[in-house]
Design an enzyme around this catalytic site. Structure first.
Site, PDB file in Angstrom:
ATOM      1  N   TRP A 115      -8.516 147.377  18.880  1.00 61.45           N
ATOM      2  CA  TRP A 115      -8.794 146.811  20.202  1.00 61.45           C
ATOM      3  C   TRP A 115      -9.220 145.351  20.114  1.00 61.45           C
ATOM      4  O   TRP A 115      -8.955 144.573  21.029  1.00 61.45           O
ATOM      5  CB  TRP A 115      -9.836 147.655  20.927  1.00 61.45           C
ATOM      6  CG  TRP A 115      -9.261 148.905  21.531  1.00 61.45           C
ATOM      7  CD1 TRP A 115      -8.119 149.544  21.164  1.00 61.45           C
ATOM      8  CD2 TRP A 115      -9.805 149.642  22.626  1.00 61.45           C
ATOM      9  NE1 TRP A 115      -7.913 150.653  21.944  1.00 61.45           N
ATOM     10  CE2 TRP A 115      -8.940 150.743  22.856  1.00 61.45           C
ATOM     11  CE3 TRP A 115     -10.931 149.520  23.412  1.00 61.45           C
ATOM     12  CZ2 TRP A 115      -9.169 151.680  23.853  1.00 61.45           C
ATOM     13  CZ3 TRP A 115     -11.178 150.454  24.411  1.00 61.45           C
ATOM     14  CH2 TRP A 115     -10.298 151.518  24.620  1.00 61.45           C
ATOM     15  N   HIS A 164     -19.394 143.836  13.197  1.00 63.45           N
ATOM     16  CA  HIS A 164     -18.531 144.846  12.584  1.00 63.45           C
ATOM     17  C   HIS A 164     -17.160 144.278  12.246  1.00 63.45           C
ATOM     18  O   HIS A 164     -16.727 143.253  12.792  1.00 63.45           O
ATOM     19  CB  HIS A 164     -18.384 146.048  13.514  1.00 63.45           C
ATOM     20  CG  HIS A 164     -17.737 145.694  14.829  1.00 63.45           C
ATOM     21  ND1 HIS A 164     -16.382 145.511  14.979  1.00 63.45           N
ATOM     22  CD2 HIS A 164     -18.278 145.481  16.062  1.00 63.45           C
ATOM     23  CE1 HIS A 164     -16.099 145.200  16.229  1.00 63.45           C
ATOM     24  NE2 HIS A 164     -17.241 145.166  16.908  1.00 63.45           N
ATOM     25  N   HIS A 216     -22.595 147.309  27.693  1.00 64.46           N
ATOM     26  CA  HIS A 216     -21.761 148.256  28.435  1.00 64.46           C
ATOM     27  C   HIS A 216     -21.026 147.479  29.524  1.00 64.46           C
ATOM     28  O   HIS A 216     -21.642 146.907  30.417  1.00 64.46           O
ATOM     29  CB  HIS A 216     -22.624 149.362  29.059  1.00 64.46           C
ATOM     30  CG  HIS A 216     -21.849 150.551  29.512  1.00 64.46           C
ATOM     31  ND1 HIS A 216     -20.779 150.458  30.373  1.00 64.46           N
ATOM     32  CD2 HIS A 216     -21.981 151.880  29.230  1.00 64.46           C
ATOM     33  CE1 HIS A 216     -20.287 151.674  30.609  1.00 64.46           C
ATOM     34  NE2 HIS A 216     -20.997 152.543  29.920  1.00 64.46           N
ATOM     35  N   GLU A 257     -23.087 147.307  21.562  1.00 58.87           N
ATOM     36  CA  GLU A 257     -22.463 146.287  22.405  1.00 58.87           C
ATOM     37  C   GLU A 257     -22.922 146.471  23.852  1.00 58.87           C
ATOM     38  O   GLU A 257     -23.423 147.533  24.245  1.00 58.87           O
ATOM     39  CB  GLU A 257     -20.939 146.417  22.293  1.00 58.87           C
ATOM     40  CG  GLU A 257     -20.130 145.407  23.083  1.00 58.87           C
ATOM     41  CD  GLU A 257     -20.417 143.973  22.688  1.00 58.87           C
ATOM     42  OE1 GLU A 257     -21.416 143.424  23.227  1.00 58.87           O
ATOM     43  OE2 GLU A 257     -19.675 143.399  21.875  1.00 58.87           O
ATOM     44  N   ARG A 293     -17.595 151.705  14.774  1.00 56.98           N
ATOM     45  CA  ARG A 293     -17.128 150.492  14.110  1.00 56.98           C
ATOM     46  C   ARG A 293     -18.254 149.791  13.343  1.00 56.98           C
ATOM     47  O   ARG A 293     -18.012 149.198  12.288  1.00 56.98           O
ATOM     48  CB  ARG A 293     -16.471 149.545  15.116  1.00 56.98           C
ATOM     49  CG  ARG A 293     -17.295 149.195  16.353  1.00 56.98           C
ATOM     50  CD  ARG A 293     -16.381 148.587  17.406  1.00 56.98           C
ATOM     51  NE  ARG A 293     -17.064 148.109  18.600  1.00 56.98           N
ATOM     52  CZ  ARG A 293     -17.320 148.844  19.672  1.00 56.98           C
ATOM     53  NH1 ARG A 293     -16.973 150.123  19.694  1.00 56.98           N
ATOM     54  NH2 ARG A 293     -17.902 148.307  20.733  1.00 56.98           N
TER      55      ARG A 293
END
Length: 219
Positions: free
Chosen positions: A20, A15, A92, A90, A66
């Site tokens: 962040w 992405h 965790h 993604e 994203r």
């Protein structure tokens, strides 16, 4: 000889950039949108794919915002509908989610050491995944996509951690070894699946970008 007509060629795209990412903050399953740079990167990816002139049979993406935003830029230029698959999320990161890498190391030094050591069975507290479990779900998703699209090319929009797993799947590198390959935002990464075997074709093509952040802070 391999029957290349049965090959599935997959172009995987991390992405675009988020706020962040710029802060080197662990996102995991937290649903952070693209920033302005990330939106521009998504458009650049869409244009680059359009320039290939290659037809793609399908577009799969993580169900996190994203990835969906990045995929949406591609759908606007290609006759494809984004198919969301939660297995492409993604990893965790449990209680590390929302922390920068520096904060995670300072607040949880022993957990951070095990994270950096890439211990396959280490799972983060607060519902985090182990590297082994994360790898298993990514493998399952990629195998399902490849089996469903034998003889075709497909796009997958996903995350840095997923791409780490895919590179190792295609190259045969163990989960536990330190990463020695880049994973920039919005770069193109190509793998091929033929008769049950994976092969790495090309990696981290960012010729359409003016520079992009890697998944890790020191990469």
């Amino acid at each position: 000889m391999q029957n290349l007509s049965n090959s599935c060629r997959i172009c995987l795209i991390r992405h675009g950039e988020t706020a962040w990412n710029a802060e080197r903050r662990l996102q995991g399953h937290l649903d952070i949108p693209l920033n302005e740079t990330g939106l521009a990167q998504a458009e650049a990816v869409a244009r680059r794919l359009q320039a290939f002139g290659q037809g793609f049979a399908a577009l799969y993406c993580s169900d996190l915002q994203r990835a969906r935003q990045t995929a949406a830029a591609i759908t606007h230029r290609h006759a494809l509908e984004a198919i969301q698959d939660g297995r492409l999320r993604e990893r965790h990161y449990g209680l590390f989610q929302g922390l920068t890498y520096g904060e995670a190391e300072q607040c949880h030094p022993e957990l951070y050491r095990r994270f950096k050591a890439r211990e396959p069975e280490f799972g983060f507290p607060e519902h985090g995944e182990s590297l082994g479990a994360f790898s298993a779900r990514v493998h399952a998703a990629l195998h399902d996509i490849a089996d469903h699209h034998a003889g075709q090319a497909v796009l997958v929009v996903t995350h840095g951690g997923v791409l780490d797993i895919v590179h190792r799947l295609a190259s045969g590198e163990p989960l536990s070894t330190p990463r020695d390959f880049p994973i920039p935002n919005a770069a193109l990464n190509w793998v091929e699946h033929t008769n049950g075997a994976w092969r790495l074709l090309a990696w981290a093509d960012e010729g359409h970008l003016g520079g992009a952040l890697d998944e890790l802070p020191n990469a």
